[in-house]
Scaffold this motif. Structure first.
Motif, PDB file in Angstrom:
ATOM      1  N   MET A 149       0.852  -1.192   0.000  1.00  0.00           N
ATOM      2  CA  MET A 149       0.000   0.000   0.000  1.00  0.00           C
ATOM      3  C   MET A 149       0.881   1.234   0.000  1.00  0.00           C
ATOM      4  SD  MET A 149      -2.964   1.131   2.702  1.00  0.00           S
ATOM      5  CE  MET A 149      -3.798   2.709   2.513  1.00  0.00           C
ATOM      6  N   ARG A 150       0.591   2.163  -0.919  1.00  0.00           N
ATOM      7  CA  ARG A 150       1.335   3.418  -1.024  1.00  0.00           C
ATOM      8  C   ARG A 150       0.578   4.505  -0.257  1.00  0.00           C
ATOM      9  NH1 ARG A 150       4.567   4.683  -5.460  1.00  0.00           N
ATOM     10  NH2 ARG A 150       3.376   6.619  -5.692  1.00  0.00           N
ATOM     11  N   VAL A 151       1.279   5.215   0.623  1.00  0.00           N
ATOM     12  CA  VAL A 151       0.630   6.277   1.401  1.00  0.00           C
ATOM     13  C   VAL A 151       1.538   7.500   1.441  1.00  0.00           C
ATOM     14  CG1 VAL A 151      -0.780   4.790   2.847  1.00  0.00           C
ATOM     15  CG2 VAL A 151       1.545   5.272   3.525  1.00  0.00           C
ATOM     16  N   PRO A 152       0.978   8.710   1.206  1.00  0.00           N
ATOM     17  CA  PRO A 152       1.765   9.925   1.361  1.00  0.00           C
ATOM     18  C   PRO A 152       1.987  10.229   2.840  1.00  0.00           C
ATOM     19  CG  PRO A 152      -0.218  10.280   0.014  1.00  0.00           C
ATOM     20  CD  PRO A 152      -0.366   8.965   0.688  1.00  0.00           C
ATOM     21  N   VAL A 153       3.174  10.706   3.172  1.00  0.00           N
ATOM     22  CA  VAL A 153       3.503  11.003   4.561  1.00  0.00           C
ATOM     23  C   VAL A 153       2.560  12.066   5.119  1.00  0.00           C
ATOM     24  CG1 VAL A 153       5.263  12.058   6.035  1.00  0.00           C
ATOM     25  CG2 VAL A 153       5.897  10.264   4.418  1.00  0.00           C
ATOM     26  N   SER A 154       2.240  13.074   4.322  1.00  0.00           N
ATOM     27  CA  SER A 154       1.383  14.158   4.819  1.00  0.00           C
ATOM     28  C   SER A 154      -0.007  13.659   5.199  1.00  0.00           C
ATOM     29  CB  SER A 154       1.273  15.261   3.762  1.00  0.00           C
ATOM     30  OG  SER A 154       0.673  14.761   2.579  1.00  0.00           O
ATOM     31  N   TRP A 155      -0.517  12.663   4.497  1.00  0.00           N
ATOM     32  CA  TRP A 155      -1.835  12.109   4.809  1.00  0.00           C
ATOM     33  C   TRP A 155      -1.802  11.369   6.145  1.00  0.00           C
ATOM     34  CZ3 TRP A 155      -5.000   8.779   0.783  1.00  0.00           C
ATOM     35  CH2 TRP A 155      -6.354   8.843   1.109  1.00  0.00           C
TER      36      TRP A 155
ATOM     37  N   ILE B 176       5.492   6.441   1.263  1.00  0.00           N
ATOM     38  CA  ILE B 176       5.957   5.227   1.949  1.00  0.00           C
ATOM     39  C   ILE B 176       5.121   4.060   1.431  1.00  0.00           C
ATOM     40  CG2 ILE B 176       6.164   4.035   4.160  1.00  0.00           C
ATOM     41  CD1 ILE B 176       6.647   6.650   5.502  1.00  0.00           C
ATOM     42  N   GLU B 177       5.797   3.039   0.959  1.00  0.00           N
ATOM     43  CA  GLU B 177       5.103   1.848   0.455  1.00  0.00           C
ATOM     44  C   GLU B 177       5.277   0.715   1.450  1.00  0.00           C
ATOM     45  OE1 GLU B 177       4.596  -0.777  -3.639  1.00  0.00           O
ATOM     46  OE2 GLU B 177       5.882   0.987  -3.597  1.00  0.00           O
ATOM     47  N   LEU B 178       4.160   0.147   1.904  1.00  0.00           N
ATOM     48  CA  LEU B 178       4.182  -0.923   2.891  1.00  0.00           C
ATOM     49  C   LEU B 178       3.563  -2.185   2.310  1.00  0.00           C
ATOM     50  CD1 LEU B 178       2.994   1.894   4.580  1.00  0.00           C
ATOM     51  CD2 LEU B 178       3.937   0.472   6.393  1.00  0.00           C
ATOM     52  N   SER B 179       4.051  -3.326   2.775  1.00  0.00           N
ATOM     53  CA  SER B 179       3.465  -4.619   2.413  1.00  0.00           C
ATOM     54  C   SER B 179       2.595  -5.058   3.585  1.00  0.00           C
ATOM     55  CB  SER B 179       4.565  -5.646   2.143  1.00  0.00           C
ATOM     56  OG  SER B 179       4.015  -6.924   1.915  1.00  0.00           O
TER      57      SER B 179
END
Length: 839
Positions: free
Chosen positions: A1-7, A176-179
């Motif tokens: 999952m890709r998430v922006p740090v600001s979010w 940041i991309e997390l598995s």
């Protein structure tokens, strides 16, 4: 999952500022897998918002080319122009091949001097007969995402010509991309990740799903759940009067792009946005296309559904579907149907959020080969309390951005099952970790993840804690689960690491030493060790040409196989080893020699039922004995496969192709490394070639087979021609603990040859064994160097020529002594096999 740090940081209630690296480290500390931390860009130089003033179509080229006049305020002189009242834009001519924008649109323009991601420098240059004074950018060219189907068009209400596009687009963001592993479904959203981040940083978090849900005034739409096992809860909310032309707000589009999701339309973007934010997948129906009540049920045999990707799919009776009077309109939890999708002119929207059975969704995805973002979340389970809150959030976004009217009704069928409380001693985490945490750490950490805590005492008066897990954590079912939560949040690095002392006098067993020796001997002989996939398909036995009653067909079936078509544990090492051979050959390896030492699984004639043993206490000796009795036999085998040349071709001459003899020699290498000697006899056994197959025996005990595979087997498995193989029961070889060290003689040998004529059906190996026995201690070595058949030796006969080497340990051997020993060897062969010396 890709998430922006600001979010993520938006949901932390703290004044602290955290870098992307600090956030990634925090995720790792609480057990989440961070795959990549990617800053956007870098984008340097002038990148501004421009307004497309005029578009000239250049028709003289084979593909669409446009020459655009774009109004831009360059960042350096915009403020000065406004100050002196000459706030007039500058125009630039830019050549562009995209066609998804029109005159009046706002676009991102990289001016000469800008450098885009990948080191792509922008300059004025002549192309297609015009001077292109900059570049109109797509989202991918700016590093915002992978979308490259057209130019990035900015909403007019949220941007103006001359704005700094780097600041407006947030090109200084970090992704940041997390598995997210299957056991962490609660973390597959901004809501879950922000909660985990707050725990890791020990700060207060804000729940992204904290939306007030008003009381419903009736149902939004009639819904009936016929399959309560497949659908735990189904909630619907209706929004009417939606403006179909309303654009998606830039902040929503930007976050979707950064998360790797393409913007489609406001309604669809809202459902995707809420899914990313809360973790609740949603679906939007065009209410005007629905026919009758909505029914949640299993599909009927033969039913079909055209999904949103315009593919007509034949449904299975295990599929959960959402249906109306016209039939299935959605493949539940996976993808909606095309007949009720939201169209460009849709104004009446029915929003749906449901809770589906995770195993059923997982099976549907694999059955139809249709992965989706929604299915990824349903497979991992979704918070059953979430649907009303997620629907309210989506409905309000449609109201605020598309002038929609939220109808007072809300359908809510089914409900969330309460989670059972779990009680454990307060000191259990300390006992498991072997350390002492600060007072109150257990209750504090469990409260951080959302548990309701009640402190009590055990029967012996020691403190205990009773925990009611939050609705999003159905995995917390026993004390061990609670202990894991406390340990990971306190930090695995705080757990002391102490290796147990090694027990003296213990080392590798004789069987382990033999296995290592055999592997080393085969590697020295040119074989490469591989670890093939241990599961096989039932169809492989037909490819091997095994008879229906062949014992190798009786296998152990895995209940939950990694691959549905490979569900059996193999009774022989050859199928997976040959798979590895095919894979190597397909990748260009022509000369292959592989070996594997591993266990095979041989089920018992009558399967013993496996007892159920609890985990509360250590199993008793009787339990362990019952478990051991239920296990199938798992002996260790060694196998090799060969294809191509055994000796490679080169400047020294032609290569030597691998043959059945090389497979037999591999067995002799194994036997020699084990300190035993094998007997080789001709045999017939599938999958080997009946005329080129050898049985391997230790005395009279059969241990395996070697030779060339049958041509039909080679064709069925796609193997190279003349592929050879050997398999030997390594556990069947006797363990030889003491082996005499070799004592080479310092004296010269006497070399003699002998050619014996024997019947053609006399095994060569038997003749060699007889010569070795008859030659006595002086015969140091012999090997076969020629086999001849023809009229000279007679019909049904063949000549076997051996080279014999004689040597004494304590003196120089005379020719007479060597000749006497040779004659004794020949006499033994004559007596036992009727051999005669060839003239």
């Amino acid at each position: 999952m890709r998430v922006p740090v600001s979010w993520l940081t938006e949901h932390l209630e703290t004044d602290e500022t955290y870098s992307a690296e600090q956030i990634a480290d925090a995720f790792v500390r609480v057990g989440l897998e961070v795959e990549e931390v990617t800053p956007l860009g870098p984008v340097t130089g002038p990148v501004v918002v421009g307004r497309v003033a005029e578009i000239e179509e250049l028709t003289e080229f084979k593909k669409p080319i446009r020459y655009c006049t774009v109004e831009v305020y360059e960042a350096d002189d915009h403020a000065e122009m406004v100050a002196d009242g000459s706030d007039e834009p500058r125009t630039r001519g830019i050549v562009c091949g995209a066609t998804n924008f029109v005159e009046g649109d706002l676009v991102a323009v990289a001016l000469p001097g800008a450098v885009l991601p990948g080191g792509f420098a922008i300059s004025a240059r002549k192309t297609y007969g015009r001077i292109s004074d900059g570049m109109i950018c797509s989202a991918r060219e700016l590093g915002l995402g992978d979308e490259h189907s057209g130019i990035l068009v900015l909403p007019s209400g949220e941007a103006a010509a001359g704005d700094d596009a780097i600041e407006l687009l947030g090109l200084d963001e970090t992704i940041i991309e997390l598995s997210i592993t299957p056991d962490r479904g609660y973390a597959f959203s901004i809501r879950g990740l922000a909660r985990e981040l707050a725990c890791a940083l020990d700060v207060t978090g804000r729940d992204a799903a904290a939306v007030d849900v008003p009381e419903a005034e009736g149902d939004a739409y009639p819904v009936r759940i016929e399959d309560g096992e497949g659908c735990e809860r189904f909630v619907a909310r209706r929004v009417t009067g939606v403006d179909p032309t309303a654009p998606t707000p830039w902040w929503v589009r930007r976050r979707l792009m950064l998360a790797g999701i393409r913007s489609i339309s406001l309604t669809v973007d809202v459902t995707n946005y809420v899914m990313l934010e809360t973790g609740q997948p949603m679906h939007a129906f065009d209410t005007s296309t629905l026919r009758g009540d909505i029914v949640v049920r299993r599909a009927k045999a033969g039913e079909t559904l055209t999904t949103l990707d315009d593919v007509e799919r034949t449904l299975d009776d295990d599929d959960i579907v959402v249906a109306d009077d016209s039939g299935p309109i959605s493949l539940a939890g996976v993808m909606g149907g095309a007949s009720t999708e939201v169209r460009p002119d849709s104004t009446d929207i029915l929003l749906e959020a449901a809770i589906w059975d995770p195993p059923s969704i997982a099976r549907a995805v694999r059955r139809h080969k249709l992965p989706s973002e929604a299915a990824k979340r349903f497979e991992r389970s979704v918070d059953p309390q979430l649907p009303p809150h997620a629907l309210e959030r989506a409905a309000r976004l449609l109201r605020d951005n598309a002038d929609g009217n939220i109808q007072p009704g809300r359908t809510d069928e089914g409900g969330a099952r309460p989670l059972a409380p779990v009680t454990m001693p307060m000191s259990l985490p300390d006992k498991v970790a072997g350390t002492e945490y600060e007072r109150g750490a257990t209750a504090r950490r469990l409260a951080q993840i959302g548990c309701a805590i009640e402190v009590g005492s055990t029967d012996d008066g020691k403190p205990s804690v009773t925990v009611v897990p939050p609705s999003w954590r159905p995995d917390l079912v026993e004390p061990a689960d609670l202990v894991e939560e406390v340990l990971r949040l306190e930090g695995y690095d705080t757990i002391p690491s102490e290796l147990p002392a090694a027990r003296p006098g213990k080392g590798t067993t004789a069987a382990q030493r033999r296995k290592r020796t055999v592997g080393r001997a085969l590697a020295e002989a040119g074989y490469v060790e591989v670890l093939p996939f241990p599961f096989v398909s039932p169809s492989v036995w037909d490819a091997f040409g095994l008879a229906e009653d062949d014992s190798r067909r009786r296998t152990v079936t895995v209940l939950n196989p990694l691959e549905a078509d490979r569900s059996e544990l193999s009774t022989t090492l050859l199928p997976p080893l040959l798979d590895t051979l095919v894979r190597n050959v397909s990748r260009g390896m022509r000369d292959v020699a592989l070996f594997h030492i591993g266990q095979v699984v041989l089920p018992m004639a009558e399967q013993v039922p496996v007892p159920s043993v609890g985990v509360a206490d250590r199993p008793s000796e009787a339990d362990l004995a019952s478990l051991q009795a239920a296990l199938p036999t798992q002996p260790t085998h060694v196998a090799v496969v060969l294809a191509g040349n055994r000796q490679r071709a080169g400047w020294w001459g032609p290569g030597e192709p691998a043959s059945w003899a090389d497979a037999v020699q591999a067995a002799r290498i194994v036997a020699e490394a084990s300190g035993v000697e094998l007997t080789v006899r001709a045999a017939e056994l599938a999958p080997w070639h009946p005329g080129r197959c050898a049985r391997l025996l230790d005395g009279d005990v059969p241990l395996g087979y070697a030779g060339e595979l049958h041509p039909k087997v080679v064709d069925a498995l796609g193997l190279p021609k003349r592929t050879c193989a050997m398999e030997l029961k390594l556990d069947g070889l006797p363990l030889v603990e003491r082996r005499p060290a070799p004592s080479p003689s310092p004296y010269p040998p006497v070399l003699l040859d002998v050619a014996l004529v024997v019947d053609a059906d006399v095994p060569v190996d038997e003749v060699a064994t007889t010569l070795r026995g008859g030659g006595g201690d002086l015969l140091e070595d012999l090997h076969l160097f020629d086999v001849f058949t023809g009229e000279q030796v007679g019909e049904g006969k063949r000549s076997l020529a051996y080279a014999l080497r004689f040597r004494a340990q304590d003196r120089t051997l005379t020719l007479d002594e060597a000749t006497t020993a040779r004659d004794a060897a020949v006499a033994a062969a004559t007596e036992r096999h009727g051999a005669t010396l060839r003239a």
